[in-house]
Structures are given as structure tokens and as C-alpha cells.
Design an enzyme around this catalytic site. Structure first.
Site, short mmCIF file in Angstrom:
data_model
loop_
_atom_site.label_atom_id
_atom_site.label_comp_id
_atom_site.label_asym_id
_atom_site.label_seq_id
_atom_site.Cartn_x
_atom_site.Cartn_y
_atom_site.Cartn_z
N CYS A 158 0.85 -1.19 0.00
CA CYS A 158 0.00 0.00 0.00
C CYS A 158 0.89 1.25 0.00
CB CYS A 158 -0.92 -0.01 1.22
SG CYS A 158 -1.80 1.53 1.50
N CYS A 193 -0.12 3.85 2.59
CA CYS A 193 0.29 3.44 3.94
C CYS A 193 1.79 3.68 4.14
CB CYS A 193 0.00 1.95 4.17
SG CYS A 193 -1.72 1.52 3.89
N ASP A 221 35.81 19.41 -16.57
CA ASP A 221 37.26 19.38 -16.38
C ASP A 221 37.84 18.95 -17.74
OD1 ASP A 221 39.73 19.40 -14.93
OD2 ASP A 221 39.68 17.21 -14.97
N ASP A 269 36.76 13.61 -13.44
CA ASP A 269 37.15 12.20 -13.40
C ASP A 269 36.90 11.57 -12.03
OD1 ASP A 269 39.16 13.22 -11.83
OD2 ASP A 269 40.75 12.93 -13.31
N ASP A 329 38.91 15.72 -8.43
CA ASP A 329 37.93 16.79 -8.50
C ASP A 329 36.90 16.76 -7.38
OD1 ASP A 329 39.00 17.70 -10.99
OD2 ASP A 329 37.97 16.05 -11.98
#
Length: 787
Positions: free
Chosen positions: A95, A98, A486, A684, A688
């Protein structure tokens, strides 16, 4: 047999880049250390080693090195402080309304920091403030579930991706349900015959009603005692008994019958979609062939330890990450990457769990336990993506919370007010119109189909090698302000090669090459490695590191080394200017490394990187999606950045950026945006992490085999192909279209039938279609995302 370790340390107070390089070099010289990386931005040191028995002793040695290089820096082990959490599987939860109630009540419990219930996977993730709170919270969870939806079995999930067995009698129960509905339908059909005996006709209506709706009446009665008045069972019971009260027997039975038939097919459709999603993610290995001496035994992947040997036979799925010790085979990687081209594995190669061995027999040495394996992390990420809900999902949850009470009170008003205020109004007529409202008062179509839509989109993306960590990130891809790339390793291959050597008299090419190689010998930068490789190929000899008397690396500038009494500088223009050395302009089309010896300019090298084959296609596809701001950030010089940007047709490029400056530049882009469009950063995933974290949506490429990429980003492209970003955006667009089709269709039909019902133009027949019929159609529409 070598045993690998990985440790991360925090270097509190480290602000000196050159000191970081010194620490890196001296730690790398310690026995057993195979790799070291110092991140000056995050102030962390990550090391890998083999055959290290005493890790605390190793950390003490590192502390001594750091204290000698930078006395004020404090070294401590990195402990990731996460709130204590558990994932509970609510077996038998069918449900959706619910599920929303259970989630709401759990969130309000004292000691609960956060809670999220994903209806599709039936997983409830609970975070508490203190571990001691768990027992109390779990007991309260049991009470809440018994109050809202009794019969649910609560199971704690121990391992990601480990499926829990459903009730074995579920198919039998479904068959019994179908038989019960058929019997009820037959009796209802008999009741519609023009019997002369009115009492027989009434008895058939009552009997068919009790057979079809007895379960609903029983649940409604129990829920009243639990205080669940606005429960769909109670509302349907009131609507159908109300029809009986005004002697509309056929409609009373018909509404209950078609409600139950709709619920039956709706449950079948939802369960089928669950199975389809599980099939998309069916990458979990069931067993492993553990090698013990000359024998092998079949065990669960969870029982295999790091360093153990396992056998993978042709046709079997690789159960754990490992290194090939014996054998060769072609591996099907499509389950993880979405690519159909097989990959060859031979002795010494790293192999990831989830690959399928197509032909050879492989002996692997396990490098990670199952819990930390690639397949476990991917399964955990995708299966729990439902806990990060999209704004649309959150809106629908709030809408559903208020929709039912509003419609029910409107029904009460329609039943009572007109018969009191309008002269000659018949109570039975307005009461019937109110029953129409009650039948439509449950927003099942929305609370089921919307989460299913997002879950289907995430599952579909995972099949294509795109891991999306939540519906919120999937939805964000529909409204993009800018995509920031990048350069190295993202748009270019990151494979550097020395393409030109330009000496300045009296230096020769060979001398410039030699000085540059010895200057860069202790640097881990890819450009430095390309220079060393070129030296070894050109000069045909290996570098003698003992001739280096001193070395410092200045992040973002270059290196300084002492070689046989001579001071070598190798780096960019900023390094030359900092040291007061005049230099000629370098060539275009590559990264220029300037070399100086004892303060005299010696020449420069040009290092070129190749643009990825699919990068132009990726940029072109982003343009087609209407994204008009494509930006590139790079630590490389501006000329190289402009060259790559021109080749690809990017709008802006910012070069010569240090790691911290990339974050600052991204923040400027975020501040400049207008409206609610997201700023996407694509990198990558290795170097980064700060930029990925700062972006609205961080996309890491090359996630296959990279734990760092999977951890750092919001979306992970498992291969190194930038074009997959376009695929992710396409999936996000299709998901949004399906979700909004369901919202508009569901709400539109309900509002239309409500208005017609209030005007006396809609009957209970139309009302039951607007409830379960619309819900079923919405679920079927959402299932299209799985194909």
C-alpha cells in the site's frame, strides 16, 4: 601471499604545497608503501601498501616525518562520522499510501535523525542520533506498522544487494484472490437477472458483496479502532454500504467488485515492475568457488576474505573484485558498463565483481570483501536511490496528505448542506453524489506511479552504466543552467606524449630532455610521467634517482630539483616568472613545460593530449538539449585550454587554475546563474572531489573500478565516455514526461469526475474508474520506463 591495505590520514593545518610534496616523497620511501597521495585542498594523505603487519607503527613513522617537515601539522586517522543507520525491509508492504503514513510517523519519533521509506524496494532507511536509540525505535516501528498496515514482516538488511525471500505463498494467495473475485462476479451477474423473488435477488447481491468486499470491511473495522479513519478501506466501505442504504444495490456491489479487481491488477502490475527492476539490477553473484588447497568448495560471496583464491568458470559471474593469477578469458562487462563489447582478462589484470566470464577458466586472488566490492556498492547505491526523493515526489506526498481529508469533508458537505438549504432537495440524491466523492478520495494513482516512475528511470539508467544516486539528481538534469567540464581525463584522454623539444643554445635536445626528466622524476603528475617515459625511450637508459640531491614540487607551478650540483626548474610560465627567468613564448596545441638550469633558460617541451573520440558528439548532444552554456576548467595553460575549447565548440574556458581556484571559479558560475537551473560539473572523480561536491550535480566519469568516483559524485558514468551524460539527460527527460503524464491524467480525471459527481452527472461506475482504473493505467504507463 601479499595483503593490501589502504589508509587515509588527515593532516590538520597543512597549507604548504611544497611541504606536502616532501611528505609524500618521504612516506613513499617507507618499507611496504606502494602509493602515496597528499591532497593539499582536502588536507588528507592516502596511502596504499603491501605486507604491512603493524599499521599503528607505520602511522607513528608518518607522524615523525610530518613533524620533521612541518612541525605544526597534526596527523590523525580519518574517521568518517556518520549517523548510526539501519535499513529495514518491510516484507508484504503493498500500500503506497500506507508507506507514506509510516514514513511520516517514523520521522516524528524522538531520537530519529532522518527516515526514508522507498515503496518500490520496500526499504526503510532509519538514521538515529545515538546507537542506543535503535532498539526503542524498532519497537516503535513495529507498533506503527501494526497500527497502519498489520501483517508486514520487518527484516533487517545485512548486506547490500542481498534479496529477501518473499512470502512463498504469495502466488497461491494471488490465485485464491482471483478465484474469490470470479465467484463474486458470477453471483453479481446472477443477481442482475430479473428474478421474481425480490428476496433472492437481494440475497445474491449481499452474498456477492460479502465475498468480494468482506476483507475490505474487516480491515476497515480494525482500522477504525486504530484511529485510521481516512483509510481507503474505510472510505470504500462507507461508499458501498451507503449505496446499499439508499437501495442502490447493483452499484454498491459493482463499486466493491471493480475496486477489488482494480486493486488485484494494480498489485500485479506493481509486483511485475518490482521484478523488472530487480532483473535490471540482477548483477549480484549467488556463490563463489573458494579454493582450499587442491580442492574447491561452493560458498556464499560474503564468506570469502581478502587474499583468498577463487575459481571463476565459463558462463559464471565474477563474485568478488580480484586479480587474475592464472588463466585468460573474455569478460562481458555490460551489466556494469552498459557496453556490449567484451573485455579480455589475463594474468595480472584487475577483474571486478559483476563481470561474466564468457569462455576461459580464471583463478583470482580476492582484493576486497563482498561488502566493499564493486557490485555491492553499485547495488547499494541504486537500491537506496529511492531514499533521495525528487521535489515532485515530495510534493505528491504532501498533496496526498491533504487531498483525502479535503475530498471527504467535501463529500460530507455535499450530503448535508444542500438537503438543508435547498428547498425540495432529496437527501438520498445528494447522499449518492457524496458517495462519488468518497470513492475518489484516495490518491493511489499518484502515490504509486510517481515513485515507480523515478525508480524505473534510475533502474533503466543503471542498465546503461549510469548510476544516479537519487530521484532529486535525476530531476535536476531536466533544468540545466550550465555544464562545466574538467579537461584532462574528461574531454581528453589524459594520455600525455612529448611531441616537441625546443632547446635554446647552447643546450641540446638531449640535454633539455635529460634535465626535464631528472627534474620531474619524483612527481606523480601524468605530465611528469610522460616526460620520464619519453626520456627512457629517447635516451635508452633509466633514470638514476640517487643523482637527485633535493626535490620540491609547487602545486600548479612545477618542480625544483638539484641534480649533480645543478638546480633544475621545470614548470609553467608562472614558475619562470616567480624565479625571474626570461623565456620565449611556447607553441600552441599542447602543454608547454619550460626548463631552466642554474637560473638560465634551457628550452621547453610540448606535451600533447588527445581529445576523446566521443567528446564532439557529447557537446553536440548537449546543444540539442538546449544547454547553451558549456564551460571548461583546467589547470593547463590558457592557450591549450582555448585550443581544446575551439575544437569542441565550448563557450568559455578558464585555464591555469589551481585546485582551490577551480572551486572558486565554479562558485562564481553558480552565483551568476539566473533562475533555478542546475550547474553540472563533470570530472574524473579522482582529483575533482571538492568541485564535484560544490556543484549542484556532480558527475564523475570512469567509475568502473574507482571507489573514489562512486563516493564523490551524485551521478557516476561507469565508463570514460562523456556522451553518456547526454544519455542520462535523455533518461531524465523521459522520466519527467511519464511522471507528469501520470500527474495530469490522474488529477485531471479525478477533478472531472468530482465536478460531474457534484452536478449529478457521474455515477459510482465512473467514480470507481477514476480511482482504481486511473491508478492501474498510471502504473502501466510508468512501467514503460523499464524498457
Amino acid at each position: 601471499m601479499k595483503r593490501k591495505i589502504t589508509t587515509e590520514l588527515v593532516l590538520e593545518g597543512l597549507n604548504c604545497a611544497q611541504c606536502g610534496v616532501k611528505i609524500e616523497q618521504q612516506v613513499l620511501a617507507l618499507a611496504g608503501i606502494t602509493a602515496v597521495s597528499v591532497n593539499i585542498v582536502n588536507k588528507t594523505l592516502i596511502l596504499e601498501g603491501e605486507d604491512i603487519e603493524n599499521v599503528p607503527e607505520l602511522i607513528d613513522k608518518i607522524r615523525s616525518i610530518v613533524k620533521k617537515v612541518e612541525p605544526d601539522v597534526v596527523v590523525r586517522e580519518k574517521h568518517i562520522t556518520r549517523s548510526p543507520q539501519k535499513v529495514m525491509v518491510l516484507m508484504g508492504l503493498d500500500c503506497a499510501h500506507c508507506a507514506a503514513k509510516i514514513e511520516r510517523e517514523i520521522k516524528n519519533l524522538p531520537g530519529v535523525r532522518a527516515a526514508s521509506l522507498d515503496f518500490m524496494s520496500r526499504k526503510l532507511k532509519i538514521e538515529v542520533n545515538q546507537p542506543k536509540d535503535f532498539d526503542r525505535v524498532i519497537n516503535q516501528l513495529d507498533e506503527i506498522i501494526n497500527k497502519i498496515e498489520p501483517g508486514i514482516n520487518i527484516v533487517e538488511e545485512e548486506y547490500p544487494g542481498v534479496g529477501h525471500q518473499e512470502d512463498t505463498g504469495k502466488e497461491d494467495k494471488s490465485k485464491k484472490e482471483l478465484i474469490r473475485l470470479c465467484v463474486g462476479a458470477v453471483l453479481f451477474a446472477l443477481a442482475l437477472f430479473p428474478w421474481e423473488a425480490v428476496s433472492l435477488k437481494f440475497a445474491l447481491f449481499v452474498l456477492s458483496y460479502l465475498i468480494v468486499g468482506g476483507e475490505v470491511l474487516g480491515r476497515a473495522g480494525k482500522n477504525i479502532f486504530r484511529g485510521q479513519v481516512f483509510d481507503e478501506n474505510f472510505l470504500m466501505a462507507v461508499a458501498t454500504l451507503g449505496a446499499f442504504a439508499i437501495r442502490e444495490y447493483p452499484e454498491g456491489v459493482a463499486v466493491m467488485l471493480f475496486y477489488q479487481i482494480g486493486e488485484y491488477f494494480q498489485d500485479r502490475a506493481v509486483n511485475r515492475s518490482r521484478k523488472s527492476i530487480k532483473a535490471l539490477l540482477d548483477i549480484r553473484p549467488d556463490y563463489a568457488h573458494l579454493k582450499a588447497g587442491e580442492e574447491t568448495k561452493k560458498v556464499s560471496p560474503e564468506e570469502v576474505a581478502t587474499g583468498d583464491l577463487i575459481i571463476v568458470k565459463p558462463g559464471e559471474r565474477v563474485p568478488l573484485d580480484g586479480k587474475v593469477l592464472e588463466g585468460e578469458a573474455m569478460l562481458d562487462t555490460s551489466a556494469l558498463t552498459g557496453e556490449s563489447v567484451p573485455r579480455k582478462a589475463k594474468t595480472g589484470d584487475e577483474v571486478l565483481s559483476g563481470f561474466i566470464n564468457q569462455d576461459g577458466l580464471l583463478t583470482l586472488q580476492v582484493t576486497k570483501p563482498y561488502r566493499e566490492s564493486t557490485v555491492a556498492k553499485i547495488l547499494d547505491l541504486v537500491e537506496n536511490a529511492g531514499s533521495k526523493k525528487a521535489p515532485t515526489e515530495n510534493f505528491i506526498t504532501k498533496f496526498a496528505r491533504y487531498y483525502t481529508p479535503v475530498v471527504v469533508f467535501a463529500a460530507a458537505a455535499i450530503a448535508l448542506i444542500p438537503s438543508v438549504l435547498i428547498p425540495g432537495a432529496e437527501f438520498s440524491q445528494w447522499f449518492y453524489r457524496a458517495l462519488v466523492f468518497l470513492v475518489i478520495s484516495c490518491p493511489c494513482a499518484l502515490v504509486i506511479s510517481i515513485p515507480l516512475g523515478f525508480f524505473g528511470g534510475i533502474g533503466s539508467a543503471s542498465k546503461r552504466g549510469i548510476l544516479i544516486k537519487g530521484g532529486n539528481y535525476l530531476e535536476a538534469l531536466n533544468n540545466i543552467h550550465a555544464v562545466v567540464f574538467d579537461k584532462t581525463g574528461t574531454l581528453t584522454k589524459g594520455v600525455f606524449k612529448v611531441t616537441q623539444i625546443r632547446p635554446q643554445a647552447p643546450f641540446t635536445e638531449e640535454e633539455v630532455m635529460t634535465y626535464a626528466a631528472y627534474g620531474e622524476v619524483y612527481s606523480n603528475h601524468p605530465i611528469a610521467q610522460s616526460i620520464i617515459k619519453a626520456y627512457e625511450e629517447k635516451i635508452s637508459t633509466r633514470i638514476e634517482k640517487e643523482k637527485i640531491e633535493g626535490f620540491t614540487e609547487n602545486s600548479g607551478l612545477g618542480v625544483k630539483a638539484k641534480y649533480m650540483g645543478q638546480v633544475i626548474l621545470a614548470g609553467n610560465t608562472k614558475l619562470m616568472e616567480q624565479e625571474g627567468i626570461s623565456y620565449p613564448p611556447g607553441a600552441d596545441g599542447g602543454t608547454v613545460i619550460y626548463v631552466a638550469v642554474d637560473g638560465q633558460f634551457a628550452g621547453y617541451l610540448v606535451i600533447s593530449d588527445e581529445i576523446k573520440g566521443d567528446a564532439p558528439e557529447a557537446v553536440e548532444r548537449l546543444r540539442k538539449f538546449g544547454i547553451n552554456k558549456l564551460i571548461m576548467l583546467t589547470g593547463d595553460n590558457q592557450a591549450v585550454g582555448r585550443h581544446v575549447a575551439k575544437e569542441l565548440g565550448l563557450d568559455e574556458v578558464y585555464g591555469e587554475l589551481l585546485p582551490g581556484q577551480k572551486v572558486e571559479q565554479l562558485e562564481k558560475i553558480v552565483e551568476e546563474k539566473t533562475g533555478k537551473g542546475a550547474v553540472i560539473f563533470v570530472g574524473d572523480g579522482l582529483n575533482d572531489a571538492p568541485v564535484l561536491a560544490r556543484a549542484d550535480v556532480g558527475v564523475a566519469m570512469g567509475g568502473l573500478g574507482s571507489d573514489a568516483a562512486i563516493e564523490a559524485a551524485d551521478i557516476v558514468l561507469m565508463t570514460d565516455e562523456p556522451k553518456k551524460l547526454g544519455e542520462a539527460i535523455a533518461i531524465a527527460g523521459k522520466t519527467r514526461r511519464v511522471v507528469w503524464q501520470n500527474i495530469v491524467f490522474s488529477v485531471g480525471v479525478k477533478v472531472l469526475v468530482l465536478l460531474l459527481g457534484a452536478g449529478g452527472l457521474a455515477t459510482l461506475w465512473e467514480a470507481v474508474f477514476a480511482d482504481v482504473g486511473v491508478a492501474l493505467l498510471a502504473v502501466l504507463n510508468a512501467m514503460r520506463l523499464l524498457k
